[in-house]
Design an enzyme around this catalytic site. Structure first.
Site, PDB file in Angstrom:
ATOM      1  N   GLU A  56      -2.818   7.995  -4.262  1.00  0.00           N
ATOM      2  CA  GLU A  56      -3.275   7.515  -5.568  1.00  0.00           C
ATOM      3  C   GLU A  56      -4.774   7.655  -5.777  1.00  0.00           C
ATOM      4  OE1 GLU A  56      -3.934   2.786  -5.492  1.00  0.00           O
ATOM      5  OE2 GLU A  56      -1.886   3.365  -5.005  1.00  0.00           O
ATOM      6  N   ASP A  92       4.107  -0.116  -7.186  1.00  0.00           N
ATOM      7  CA  ASP A  92       2.842  -0.274  -7.899  1.00  0.00           C
ATOM      8  C   ASP A  92       1.743   0.513  -7.198  1.00  0.00           C
ATOM      9  OD1 ASP A  92       1.209  -1.558  -9.976  1.00  0.00           O
ATOM     10  OD2 ASP A  92       0.281  -2.665  -8.317  1.00  0.00           O
ATOM     11  N   HIS A 150      -0.920   0.645 -10.020  1.00  0.00           N
ATOM     12  CA  HIS A 150      -1.707  -0.307  -9.214  1.00  0.00           C
ATOM     13  C   HIS A 150      -2.262  -1.414 -10.121  1.00  0.00           C
ATOM     14  CE1 HIS A 150      -3.899  -0.514  -5.118  1.00  0.00           C
ATOM     15  NE2 HIS A 150      -3.813  -1.729  -5.634  1.00  0.00           N
ATOM     16  N   ARG A 185       0.853  -1.182   0.000  1.00  0.00           N
ATOM     17  CA  ARG A 185       0.000   0.000   0.000  1.00  0.00           C
ATOM     18  C   ARG A 185       0.887   1.229   0.000  1.00  0.00           C
ATOM     19  NH1 ARG A 185      -3.636  -2.453  -1.713  1.00  0.00           N
ATOM     20  NH2 ARG A 185      -5.754  -2.721  -0.881  1.00  0.00           N
TER      21      ARG A 185
END
Length: 336
Positions: free
Chosen positions: A263, A258, A295, A234
């Protein structure tokens, strides 16, 4: 059961529709769940959400007022859901705890390989017909020490893959997995020791009060000079501002992620022709030794199938007035 899916993306619709074998009444909307959109759930008993949706206490209360009694999270992480508020109001919540640890672990190792061999730079160069190798010198993963922060299902798969590369493995977790030691010679150490000894560090922990900003300036200073840091967990497990500082002073040699701590509202959307004001993200993307993906680690055919089928297993259980094995609850003592 009448179910509304928030934050629905085109790539997942077919998987969700195919998994609806009990023929629940569905509505799929592109909007993310928030205080502004919560009234879209009026008349639905189930809302299905993803990682970028807001299911904080105020939203939970509005969902309850609107008659929602179930929340199905089509993801593993649930840091965006106030489980305590939901439990107090009698709203039952499920997640998808195991959709494909291979998808995430393989993506993490993919980031390592791409950074260690400078693949993004090489790709850019050859598309400009530049076939020189002078600035593309990388390094082997073989014999490197890799520290795995979080050795649950995803971290365990990462250990298996990296052992195959011939890496020496260190692990940090509140619960040690003896099988990883026996199979892959992984040695458990404290977090500072892991950071001090590792050439590469990969993060596989959930986001909670204990792990928020786990990777900060203080911990970064204990790492090897030029360390590679990988985050597919996360975004807020990492303090991005401190990572940027580490990239600027050379303490961090490579950063692959990622996820991003801010985000929400950015990832899964196209801003090529839109105003984009996140200065911290722009700064992060300005480094040649940073590789950021949007992501997408979960986005494999196998994982999407498993997410959809498990999500509808959870909804099917509610429709049959049964308890799903994936229901999330807080300790009753917390509610008193």
């Amino acid at each position: 059961m009448k179910t509304i899916f928030f934050s629905t993306k085109a790539f997942e619709r077919q998987y969700l529709e195919n998994a609806n074998t009990a023929m629940h009444e569905l509505k799929m909307v592109e909007e993310a769940l928030s205080l502004k959109t919560v009234d879209l759930a009026k008349g639905y008993s189930v809302v299905c959400i993803f990682a970028g949706d807001d299911a904080s206490a105020p939203v939970i209360e509005k969902l309850h007022e609107n008659g929602v009694r179930f929340i199905a999270i089509r993801a593993t992480g649930y840091d965006n859901v106030d489980i305590q508020s939901a439990t107090k109001l009698g709203i039952r919540v499920t997640n998808v705890p195991d959709y494909s640890p291979y998808a995430i672990a393989e993506h993490a190792v993919g980031l390592m390989l791409a950074l260690s061999r400078k693949l993004p730079l090489a790709n850019d160069q050859v598309h400009q017909y530049n076939f020189k190798v002078d600035n593309l010198i990388g390094f082997d993963l073989h014999h490197k020490t890799v520290g795995i922060i979080g050795t649950g299902q995803i971290g365990s798969v990462a250990a298996k893959i990296l052992y195959g590369f011939g890496c020496s493995l260190l692990g940090f977790d509140i619960q040690e997995n003896k099988e990883l030691t026996e199979l892959y010679d992984l040695h458990y150490v404290d977090l500072n020791t892991l950071c001090r000894l590792s050439d590469i560090i990969t993060i596989h922990v959930p986001l909670n009060e204990q792990t928020e900003y786990l990777i900060d300036e203080a911990l970064i200073t204990t790492m090897k000079k030029g360390v590679m840091l990988i985050n597919t967990a996360r975004g807020a497990v990492v303090n991005t501002a401190d990572v940027i500082a580490g990239l600027e002073n050379g303490q961090i040699g490579y950063f692959g992620a990622d996820v991003y701590e801010k985000e929400r509202g950015l990832f899964f959307f196209d801003f090529f022709e839109k105003k984009f004001d996140d200065k911290m993200l722009k700064k992060l993307l300005s480094f040649k030794n940073v590789l950021l993906t949007p992501h997408q680690a979960f986005a494999t055919k196998e994982a999407l199938y498993n997410i959809a089928t498990t999500t509808f297993y959870n909804i099917d259980c509610w429709g049959l007035e049964q308890k799903s094995q994936n229901e999330l609850q807080v300790n009753e003592q917390v509610l008193k």
